[in-house]
Design an enzyme around this catalytic site. Structure first.
Site, PDB file in Angstrom:
ATOM      1  N   SER A  25       0.855  -1.184   0.000  1.00 19.48           N
ATOM      2  CA  SER A  25       0.000   0.000   0.000  1.00 19.48           C
ATOM      3  C   SER A  25       0.889   1.231   0.000  1.00 19.48           C
ATOM      4  CB  SER A  25      -0.888  -0.008   1.256  1.00 19.48           C
ATOM      5  OG  SER A  25      -1.500   1.246   1.470  1.00 19.48           O
ATOM      6  N   TYR A  73      -3.131  -0.295  10.042  1.00 21.41           N
ATOM      7  CA  TYR A  73      -2.966  -0.635   8.630  1.00 21.41           C
ATOM      8  C   TYR A  73      -1.583  -0.206   8.142  1.00 21.41           C
ATOM      9  CZ  TYR A  73      -4.217  -0.900   3.635  1.00 21.41           C
ATOM     10  OH  TYR A  73      -4.270  -1.202   2.304  1.00 21.41           O
TER      11      TYR A  73
END
Length: 262
Positions: free
Chosen positions: A147, A160
């Site tokens: 990501s 995250y």
């Protein structure tokens, strides 16, 4: 040398975790188009059935299994079953993931651990399960869905970002440990992708939509189609000397501070 053949996945078995829909589905579909046999898992039978139906509608025979990728015993049993029923896994895409958007000081430690478990521990568990057969076969491709949060922080995504930052380093470490066995481990870092989940944010005039378009040099959201070319490349023989790399498919966001205000 036939350069097109270098990108072929003919005869390969690809396991894409959590690929009943979304980014995982798009990647698996592209692998099928490149010649691979598709295997996927999801957390329950309902999602597996949904995935099998979606693949069938695209003319793809996919093998779907129920498996919690955070459960090491279940994963080991899954990999053994795939090897018996389909074949040795040549390509693994660690796609399954979750996000919990909560301010750090409001987030419970149990929720933080859950995100780490799915987004970081699971790729470790699944990779660990497939690597021995890859070593024996003499080749293998592992692709971790990272990501932009592998590089950047942002409000409400502490767990995250921690997981995806760790996944970036796990990617590098797998490359370092197993590159000598002709196993390549790389990552893909999607930018902001247009999916049904992001649809409410992409309405014209929405502040977040304006923010993303203004921040992205490409001046648009990405699509799942933008991800499939890099995914096929990293799964193919064309990337045999690419190892420990994270390929950011982000329209250039990580290359810029953004436009100067007028």
């Amino acid at each position: 040398m036939d350069i097109i053949k270098k990108f072929s996945l003919e005869g390969k078995v690809a396991l894409v975790t959590g690929a009943s829909y979304g980014i995982g589905f798009a990647i698996a579909k592209s692998y099928s188009e490149a010649g691979a046999t598709i295997v996927f898992n999801d957390i329950n039978q309902e999602l597996v059935n949904k995935g099998i139906k979606a693949y069938a509608e695209e003319g793809i025979k996919a093998f779907g299994y129920v498996c919690d990728v955070t459960d090491e015993q279940m994963v080991n049993e899954l990999v053994e079953k795939i090897e018996k029923e389909v074949g040795v896994i040549d390509i693994l895409v660690n796609n399954a993931g979750i996000i919990k958007r909560v301010a750090m000081i409001d987030m419970k430690a149990a929720d933080f651990r859950k995100v780490i478990d799915v987004d970081l521990n699971a790729p470790f568990i699944v990779s660990k399960a497939v690597i021995p057969a890859m070593i024996k076969k003499g080749h293998g491709k592992i692709i971790n869905i990272c990501s932009m949060m592998s590089e950047l922080g942002r409000e409400t995504v502490s767990a995250y970002a921690a997981a995806k930052g760790g996944l970036k380093m796990l990617t590098k470490n797998i490359a370092a440990e197993y590159g000598e066995y002709n196993i390549q481990c790389n990552g893909i870092g999607p930018g902001y992708i247009a999916t049904p989940q992001t649809a409410p944010l992409r309405t014209q005039g929405h502040p977040f939509n304006n923010f993303i378009i203004g921040k992205t040099p490409a001046a648009r959201w990405g699509t799942t189609e933008d991800l499939v070319g890099p995914a096929v490349f990293l799964a193919s023989d064309a990337s045999d000397f690419v190892n420990g790399h994270v390929l950011y498919v982000d329209g250039g966001i990580l290359a810029t501070l953004g436009k100067q205000p007028e």
